[in-house]
Motif scaffolding. Structure first.
Motif, PDB file in Angstrom:
ATOM      1  N   VAL A 182      52.161 -17.284   8.457  1.00  7.81           N
ATOM      2  CA  VAL A 182      52.250 -18.318   7.428  1.00  7.81           C
ATOM      3  C   VAL A 182      50.897 -18.997   7.230  1.00  7.81           C
ATOM      4  O   VAL A 182      50.457 -19.218   6.097  1.00  7.81           O
ATOM      5  N   ALA A 183      50.205 -19.320   8.321  1.00 13.01           N
ATOM      6  CA  ALA A 183      48.898 -19.981   8.224  1.00 13.01           C
ATOM      7  C   ALA A 183      47.858 -19.071   7.581  1.00 13.01           C
ATOM      8  O   ALA A 183      46.977 -19.542   6.850  1.00 13.01           O
ATOM      9  N   ARG A 184      47.951 -17.779   7.816  1.00 10.03           N
ATOM     10  CA  ARG A 184      47.031 -16.822   7.185  1.00 10.03           C
ATOM     11  C   ARG A 184      47.202 -16.850   5.659  1.00 10.03           C
ATOM     12  O   ARG A 184      46.246 -16.942   4.897  1.00 10.03           O
ATOM     13  N   ILE A 185      48.445 -16.794   5.222  1.00  4.06           N
ATOM     14  CA  ILE A 185      48.708 -16.835   3.782  1.00  4.06           C
ATOM     15  C   ILE A 185      48.261 -18.175   3.192  1.00  4.06           C
ATOM     16  O   ILE A 185      47.654 -18.225   2.126  1.00  4.06           O
ATOM     17  N   ALA A 186      48.526 -19.265   3.901  1.00  4.27           N
ATOM     18  CA  ALA A 186      48.097 -20.587   3.432  1.00  4.27           C
ATOM     19  C   ALA A 186      46.580 -20.656   3.283  1.00  4.27           C
ATOM     20  O   ALA A 186      46.062 -21.189   2.294  1.00  4.27           O
ATOM     21  N   GLY A 187      45.856 -20.107   4.261  1.00  5.57           N
ATOM     22  CA  GLY A 187      44.392 -20.105   4.189  1.00  5.57           C
ATOM     23  C   GLY A 187      43.881 -19.294   3.014  1.00  5.57           C
ATOM     24  O   GLY A 187      42.949 -19.713   2.308  1.00  5.57           O
ATOM     25  N   ILE A 188      44.481 -18.146   2.791  1.00  4.79           N
ATOM     26  CA  ILE A 188      44.070 -17.297   1.659  1.00  4.79           C
ATOM     27  C   ILE A 188      44.344 -18.015   0.344  1.00  4.79           C
ATOM     28  O   ILE A 188      43.476 -18.071  -0.541  1.00  4.79           O
ATOM     29  N   GLN A 189      45.526 -18.583   0.221  1.00  3.66           N
ATOM     30  CA  GLN A 189      45.865 -19.315  -1.005  1.00  3.66           C
ATOM     31  C   GLN A 189      44.924 -20.492  -1.225  1.00  3.66           C
ATOM     32  O   GLN A 189      44.519 -20.773  -2.346  1.00  3.66           O
ATOM     33  N   ALA A 190      44.583 -21.193  -0.152  1.00  2.00           N
ATOM     34  CA  ALA A 190      43.690 -22.349  -0.255  1.00  2.00           C
ATOM     35  C   ALA A 190      42.310 -21.948  -0.759  1.00  2.00           C
ATOM     36  O   ALA A 190      41.729 -22.633  -1.606  1.00  2.00           O
ATOM     37  N   ALA A 191      41.784 -20.842  -0.244  1.00  2.00           N
ATOM     38  CA  ALA A 191      40.474 -20.375  -0.712  1.00  2.00           C
ATOM     39  C   ALA A 191      40.522 -20.099  -2.210  1.00  2.00           C
ATOM     40  O   ALA A 191      39.589 -20.429  -2.951  1.00  2.00           O
ATOM     41  N   LYS A 192      41.604 -19.505  -2.669  1.00  2.00           N
ATOM     42  CA  LYS A 192      41.762 -19.179  -4.081  1.00  2.00           C
ATOM     43  C   LYS A 192      41.899 -20.432  -4.947  1.00  2.00           C
ATOM     44  O   LYS A 192      41.577 -20.413  -6.128  1.00  2.00           O
ATOM     45  N   LYS A 193      42.348 -21.534  -4.369  1.00  4.70           N
ATOM     46  CA  LYS A 193      42.568 -22.783  -5.103  1.00  4.70           C
ATOM     47  C   LYS A 193      41.483 -23.825  -4.841  1.00  4.70           C
ATOM     48  O   LYS A 193      41.627 -24.983  -5.232  1.00  4.70           O
ATOM     49  N   CYS A 194      40.405 -23.450  -4.210  1.00  8.01           N
ATOM     50  CA  CYS A 194      39.366 -24.394  -3.807  1.00  8.01           C
ATOM     51  C   CYS A 194      38.877 -25.247  -4.978  1.00  8.01           C
ATOM     52  O   CYS A 194      38.733 -26.454  -4.854  1.00  8.01           O
ATOM     53  N   ALA A 195      38.645 -24.653  -6.132  1.00  3.47           N
ATOM     54  CA  ALA A 195      38.141 -25.403  -7.286  1.00  3.47           C
ATOM     55  C   ALA A 195      39.155 -26.429  -7.783  1.00  3.47           C
ATOM     56  O   ALA A 195      38.772 -27.416  -8.432  1.00  3.47           O
ATOM     57  N   ASP A 196      40.427 -26.239  -7.494  1.00  5.00           N
ATOM     58  CA  ASP A 196      41.445 -27.217  -7.870  1.00  5.00           C
ATOM     59  C   ASP A 196      41.462 -28.400  -6.909  1.00  5.00           C
ATOM     60  O   ASP A 196      41.972 -29.465  -7.243  1.00  5.00           O
ATOM     61  N   LEU A 197      40.937 -28.206  -5.714  1.00  8.93           N
ATOM     62  CA  LEU A 197      40.969 -29.238  -4.682  1.00  8.93           C
ATOM     63  C   LEU A 197      39.680 -30.049  -4.598  1.00  8.93           C
ATOM     64  O   LEU A 197      39.717 -31.238  -4.297  1.00  8.93           O
ATOM     65  N   ILE A 198      38.549 -29.405  -4.821  1.00  5.07           N
ATOM     66  CA  ILE A 198      37.247 -30.055  -4.680  1.00  5.07           C
ATOM     67  C   ILE A 198      36.644 -30.154  -6.077  1.00  5.07           C
ATOM     68  O   ILE A 198      36.341 -29.127  -6.700  1.00  5.07           O
ATOM     69  N   PRO A 199      36.460 -31.356  -6.589  1.00  3.82           N
ATOM     70  CA  PRO A 199      36.185 -31.561  -8.006  1.00  3.82           C
ATOM     71  C   PRO A 199      35.033 -30.768  -8.632  1.00  3.82           C
ATOM     72  O   PRO A 199      35.171 -30.297  -9.746  1.00  3.82           O
ATOM     73  N   LEU A 200      33.919 -30.598  -7.975  1.00  4.71           N
ATOM     74  CA  LEU A 200      32.770 -29.963  -8.622  1.00  4.71           C
ATOM     75  C   LEU A 200      32.563 -28.502  -8.231  1.00  4.71           C
ATOM     76  O   LEU A 200      31.547 -27.905  -8.568  1.00  4.71           O
ATOM     77  N   CYS A 201      33.538 -27.922  -7.529  1.00  5.77           N
ATOM     78  CA  CYS A 201      33.459 -26.498  -7.183  1.00  5.77           C
ATOM     79  C   CYS A 201      33.760 -25.657  -8.413  1.00  5.77           C
ATOM     80  O   CYS A 201      34.626 -25.996  -9.217  1.00  5.77           O
ATOM     81  N   HIS A 202      33.048 -24.546  -8.524  1.00 11.39           N
ATOM     82  CA  HIS A 202      33.308 -23.605  -9.606  1.00 11.39           C
ATOM     83  C   HIS A 202      34.542 -22.759  -9.279  1.00 11.39           C
ATOM     84  O   HIS A 202      34.700 -22.343  -8.128  1.00 11.39           O
ATOM     85  N   PRO A 203      35.376 -22.477 -10.274  1.00  8.59           N
ATOM     86  CA  PRO A 203      36.455 -21.515 -10.024  1.00  8.59           C
ATOM     87  C   PRO A 203      35.835 -20.133  -9.830  1.00  8.59           C
ATOM     88  O   PRO A 203      34.992 -19.716 -10.630  1.00  8.59           O
ATOM     89  N   LEU A 204      36.219 -19.467  -8.773  1.00 12.03           N
ATOM     90  CA  LEU A 204      35.585 -18.192  -8.433  1.00 12.03           C
ATOM     91  C   LEU A 204      36.596 -17.057  -8.404  1.00 12.03           C
ATOM     92  O   LEU A 204      37.755 -17.251  -8.057  1.00 12.03           O
ATOM     93  N   MET A 205      36.112 -15.865  -8.732  1.00 14.71           N
ATOM     94  CA  MET A 205      36.926 -14.663  -8.666  1.00 14.71           C
ATOM     95  C   MET A 205      36.642 -13.995  -7.319  1.00 14.71           C
ATOM     96  O   MET A 205      35.790 -13.111  -7.205  1.00 14.71           O
ATOM     97  N   LEU A 206      37.329 -14.461  -6.285  1.00 18.90           N
ATOM     98  CA  LEU A 206      37.108 -13.923  -4.942  1.00 18.90           C
ATOM     99  C   LEU A 206      37.558 -12.468  -4.881  1.00 18.90           C
ATOM    100  O   LEU A 206      38.599 -12.106  -5.416  1.00 18.90           O
ATOM    101  N   SER A 207      36.751 -11.651  -4.212  1.00 20.09           N
ATOM    102  CA  SER A 207      37.118 -10.243  -4.044  1.00 20.09           C
ATOM    103  C   SER A 207      37.698  -9.971  -2.656  1.00 20.09           C
ATOM    104  O   SER A 207      38.337  -8.954  -2.437  1.00 20.09           O
ATOM    105  N   LYS A 208      37.491 -10.923  -1.728  1.00 23.82           N
ATOM    106  CA  LYS A 208      38.013 -10.756  -0.366  1.00 23.82           C
ATOM    107  C   LYS A 208      38.166 -12.122   0.276  1.00 23.82           C
ATOM    108  O   LYS A 208      37.267 -12.960   0.199  1.00 23.82           O
ATOM    109  N   VAL A 209      39.326 -12.347   0.891  1.00 21.93           N
ATOM    110  CA  VAL A 209      39.539 -13.497   1.764  1.00 21.93           C
ATOM    111  C   VAL A 209      40.264 -12.964   2.989  1.00 21.93           C
ATOM    112  O   VAL A 209      41.301 -12.309   2.865  1.00 21.93           O
ATOM    113  N   ASP A 210      39.711 -13.244   4.151  1.00 25.97           N
ATOM    114  CA  ASP A 210      40.325 -12.798   5.402  1.00 25.97           C
ATOM    115  C   ASP A 210      40.399 -14.000   6.339  1.00 25.97           C
ATOM    116  O   ASP A 210      39.406 -14.709   6.513  1.00 25.97           O
TER     117      ASP A 210
END
Length: 161
Positions: free
Chosen positions: A58-86
């Motif tokens: 569950v924590a692995r999936i949460a971490g992956i989802q969080a990386a994908k949503k980083c720009a929604d959480l941190i105001p000035l982060c760019h939305p990114l098209m991640l090719s790998k999250v481990d």
């Protein structure tokens, strides 16, 4: 060495950095952190005996989802098209803690350090949430970037954790 903050404009206002002119490059970042807990909690995790089930899955999936949503959480982060999250976990019984490590990767115009840090942070929070009933005194500790590759600053890594 003079430092300038890239997320502040000349008037001191918050500013999303314009990366339009930056060249594409392979960007990689690895972050890590720890969650310290009682030895009995470590044993429950090892034997998959917590009532919420396989907390690493569950924590692995949460971490992956969080990386994908980083720009929604941190105001000035760019939305990114991640090719790998481990996201990986390693139990350290001698220190009564779990090491959490995240790797993020893409080909793009800006780095993925924030995504890796966010993945570690949310994975740690998820572990805490899933085990807090048996160990409410757990501590999330020492979250940091361990290495990065790509971009104009090139490669760097910490020599130790």
């Amino acid at each position: 060495m003079s430092l300038t903050f890239t997320h502040i404009d000349q008037q001191g206002k918050a500013n999303m950095v314009d990366v339009t002119q930056k060249l594409l490059s392979i960007r990689v970042a690895r972050a890590q952190g720890y969650i310290k807990m009682q030895a009995s909690t470590i044993e429950l995790i090892k034997t998959n005996a917590l009532s919420k089930g396989d907390i690493f899955a569950v924590a692995r999936i949460a971490g992956i989802q969080a990386a994908k949503k980083c720009a929604d959480l941190i105001p000035l982060c760019h939305p990114l098209m991640l090719s790998k999250v481990d996201v990986q976990f390693e139990i350290d019984e001698s220190q009564h803690r779990v090491k959490i490590e995240a790797l993020c990767k893409l080909t793009g115009q800006t780095g993925v350090e924030m995504e890796a840090l966010t993945a570690v942070s949310v994975a740690a929070l998820t572990l805490f949430d899933m085990a807090k009933a048996v160990d409410p005194l757990m501590q999330i500790q020492d979250i940091k970037v361990m290495e990065k590759q790509g971009g104009k600053t090139g490669e760097w890594s910490r020599t130790h954790d």
